[in-house]
Design an enzyme around this catalytic site. Structure first.
Site, mmCIF file in Angstrom:
data_model
loop_
_atom_site.group_PDB
_atom_site.id
_atom_site.type_symbol
_atom_site.label_atom_id
_atom_site.label_comp_id
_atom_site.label_asym_id
_atom_site.label_seq_id
_atom_site.Cartn_x
_atom_site.Cartn_y
_atom_site.Cartn_z
ATOM 1 N N LYS A 4 0.778 -1.195 0.194
ATOM 2 C CA LYS A 4 0.007 -0.070 0.201
ATOM 3 C C LYS A 4 0.783 1.131 -0.138
ATOM 4 O O LYS A 4 0.397 2.244 -0.646
ATOM 5 C CB LYS A 4 -1.062 0.143 1.377
ATOM 6 C CG LYS A 4 -2.165 -1.079 1.045
ATOM 7 C CD LYS A 4 -3.011 -0.757 2.047
ATOM 8 C CE LYS A 4 -4.393 -1.485 1.997
ATOM 9 N NZ LYS A 4 -5.186 -1.660 3.254
ATOM 10 N N LYS A 19 -5.791 -10.399 -5.613
ATOM 11 C CA LYS A 19 -7.059 -10.840 -4.476
ATOM 12 C C LYS A 19 -8.435 -9.854 -5.073
ATOM 13 O O LYS A 19 -8.252 -8.923 -5.578
ATOM 14 C CB LYS A 19 -6.387 -10.248 -3.405
ATOM 15 C CG LYS A 19 -7.239 -10.110 -2.182
ATOM 16 C CD LYS A 19 -6.675 -9.661 -0.941
ATOM 17 C CE LYS A 19 -7.141 -8.236 -0.766
ATOM 18 N NZ LYS A 19 -6.978 -7.551 0.567
ATOM 19 N N LYS A 46 -11.990 -4.630 -2.573
ATOM 20 C CA LYS A 46 -12.841 -3.434 -2.731
ATOM 21 C C LYS A 46 -12.167 -2.431 -3.282
ATOM 22 O O LYS A 46 -12.927 -1.459 -3.883
ATOM 23 C CB LYS A 46 -13.371 -3.278 -1.217
ATOM 24 C CG LYS A 46 -12.516 -2.707 -0.186
ATOM 25 C CD LYS A 46 -13.181 -2.730 1.106
ATOM 26 C CE LYS A 46 -12.434 -3.325 2.187
ATOM 27 N NZ LYS A 46 -13.077 -3.983 3.239
HETATM 28 P P1 TYM Z 1 -10.651 -5.748 5.759
HETATM 29 O O1 TYM Z 1 -11.926 -5.001 5.716
HETATM 30 O O2 TYM Z 1 -9.771 -5.378 4.712
HETATM 31 O O3 TYM Z 1 -10.842 -7.302 5.517
HETATM 32 C C1 TYM Z 1 -11.917 -7.888 6.161
HETATM 33 C C2 TYM Z 1 -11.655 -9.474 6.241
HETATM 34 O O4 TYM Z 1 -11.856 -9.820 4.860
HETATM 35 C C3 TYM Z 1 -10.494 -10.698 4.371
HETATM 36 N N1 TYM Z 1 -10.587 -10.844 2.907
HETATM 37 C C4 TYM Z 1 -10.611 -11.581 2.032
HETATM 38 N N2 TYM Z 1 -10.762 -13.015 2.329
HETATM 39 C C5 TYM Z 1 -10.646 -13.787 1.201
HETATM 40 N N3 TYM Z 1 -10.480 -13.392 0.031
HETATM 41 C C6 TYM Z 1 -10.470 -12.144 -0.255
HETATM 42 N N4 TYM Z 1 -10.399 -11.629 -1.504
HETATM 43 C C7 TYM Z 1 -10.347 -11.067 0.867
HETATM 44 N N5 TYM Z 1 -10.415 -9.782 1.058
HETATM 45 C C8 TYM Z 1 -10.420 -9.682 2.289
HETATM 46 C C9 TYM Z 1 -9.607 -10.094 5.154
HETATM 47 O O5 TYM Z 1 -8.479 -11.082 5.495
HETATM 48 C C10 TYM Z 1 -10.066 -9.768 6.646
HETATM 49 O O6 TYM Z 1 -10.298 -11.045 7.231
HETATM 50 N N6 TYM Z 1 -7.107 -5.622 9.002
HETATM 51 C C11 TYM Z 1 -8.406 -6.147 8.906
HETATM 52 C C12 TYM Z 1 -9.423 -5.677 9.970
HETATM 53 C C13 TYM Z 1 -9.229 -5.783 11.327
HETATM 54 C C14 TYM Z 1 -9.020 -7.058 12.211
HETATM 55 C C15 TYM Z 1 -8.381 -6.585 13.386
HETATM 56 C C16 TYM Z 1 -9.359 -8.384 11.713
HETATM 57 C C17 TYM Z 1 -8.680 -4.719 12.256
HETATM 58 N N7 TYM Z 1 -8.416 -5.223 13.475
HETATM 59 C C18 TYM Z 1 -8.458 -7.611 14.489
HETATM 60 C C19 TYM Z 1 -9.081 -9.339 12.828
HETATM 61 C C20 TYM Z 1 -8.676 -8.776 13.968
HETATM 62 C C21 TYM Z 1 -8.836 -6.042 7.558
HETATM 63 O O7 TYM Z 1 -8.115 -6.437 6.839
HETATM 64 O O8 TYM Z 1 -10.111 -5.480 7.254
#
Ligand code: TYM
Length: 326
Positions: A111, A192, A195
């Site tokens: 990023k 991947k 969004k």
């Molecule tokens: P975020 O919102 O970017 O993603 C949320 C979750 O979706 C999963 N994910 C996917 N899984 C499979 N295939 C994909 N293409 C894909 N895209 C996204 C991500 O792995 C994630 O599980 N950093 C976290 C948010 C967070 C969090 C935490 C999670 C903040 N604090 C504590 C767990 C525990 C995140 O990436 O959000």
């Protein structure tokens, strides 16, 4: 009972990847664990976004959690920024984390390349995530594989702190399903599903209309062969569709390969579109019912109260260990 916690960023677009990687696992396991799910709004501001409508997106994400089957009686649901102890704990942990290890995180490297003026928050993102997890003595963290490294650094931070100051944190494990590990972009299946993808035709959003979903799946990139076979290296497009089908129906890859042994890609794509549309249309219907209900405010008020007490106790314990004046 073991504890499970996860969070999603309220960026306004929740994808099939997010659903499969995190939410669906929470729904599946909510009877087996004491469960916590939150809106990671403090993480959503780590990359500048002038159009981020935090209030509406937060409400929308809570409605989606409920619509996906996250049961408020079985889960504590809350908003990260409504619990000031997350940021508080993050600072204490930042001073026990090294610049070198944060600068080596895959997500940061990727990023930060996109802009030469990225924020410090992008670098410290994993420490805030560690604070989210460690504040609650979490045992397991359901995430997609892209977040595995962040759970691993959370473990490192916890172990290091425990060694230095005495046992303070539980050391969590990531929980990653085999099939839902990583849902790929439909048009560029080596990337991947994200969004923030430029071409949203490769991305299934949970709130997309049925016909839009069907079109996106029918136009998904495949290969010049005709066999429905799982081979991510040589057939990334078809393998991704098999993964999607598997994640939605809970069928194994082998079962799917044999079900579609005689089918061409068109028939298989239609079957994938049917199961995705069926699953998401149920979610969409419930989403609009929840979005305007008072239930969201009631749930969040309860979640805020409960998690503040829990996280404060952890911050107090950490401060005591570190020798702060109290
Ligand atoms: P975020 O919102 O970017 O993603 C949320 C979750 O979706 C999963 N994910 C996917 N899984 C499979 N295939 C994909 N293409 C894909 N895209 C996204 C991500 O792995 C994630 O599980 N950093 C976290 C948010 C967070 C969090 C935490 C999670 C903040 N604090 C504590 C767990 C525990 C995140 O990436 O959000």
């Amino acid at each position: 009972m073991k504890r499970m916690l996860t969070g999603l960023q309220p960026t306004g677009v929740i994808t099939l990847g997010n659903y499969v990687g995190a939410i669906k696992q929470m729904v599946k396991l909510q009877d087996e664990y004491e469960s916590y799910i939150f809106v990671a709004d403090l993480h959503a501001i780590t990359v500048p976004n002038d159009n981020l409508n935090l209030k509406d997106n937060t409400r929308s994400l809570i409605a989606l959690y409920l619509a996906c089957g996250i049961d408020p009686k079985k889960n504590t649901i809350f908003v990260q920024s409504q619990n000031e102890y997350h940021a508080n704990l993050s600072w204490l942990l930042e001073c026990n984390t090294y610049f070198g290890e944060l600068s080596r995180m895959h997500q940061f490297k990727e990023k930060s390349k996109k802009s030469n003026n990225f924020t410090v928050g992008l670098l410290t993102y994993p420490v805030l995530m560690a604070a989210d997890i460690l504040a609650y003595d979490t045992d397991v963290v359901p995430v997609g594989i892209d977040q595995k490294q962040h759970v691993e650094i959370t473990r490192d931070i916890a172990i290091r702190f425990n060694n230095k100051y005495g046992k303070t944190f539980n050391v969590p494990e990531p929980l990653i399903t085999k099939t839902g590990t990583k849902i790929m972009d439909l048009l560029e299946p080596t990337k991947k599903m994200s969004k923030s993808s430029e071409n949203q035709n490769g991305v299934i959003r949970l709130l997309d209309d049925d016909e839009v979903i069907r079109k996106k799946i029918m136009r998904a990139t495949t290969d010049s062969e005709t066999k429905v076979k799982f081979d991510p290296e040589n057939k990334p497009g078809i393998s991704n569709l098999i993964n999607i089908y598997s994640a939605i129906t809970d069928k194994t890859v082998e079962e799917i390969e044999s079900m579609f042994e005689e089918s061409n890609y068109g028939t298989f794509k239609k079957a994938v579109a049917d199961v995705v549309i069926d699953e998401l249309s149920r979610i969409k219907k419930r989403y609009y019912e929840y979005l305007n209900s008072d239930l969201i405010d009631i749930i969040l008020e309860e979640g805020k109260k409960k998690t503040r007490v829990m996280a404060k106790a952890k911050v107090d314990a950490v401060k005591r260990k570190m020798g702060f004046y109290d």
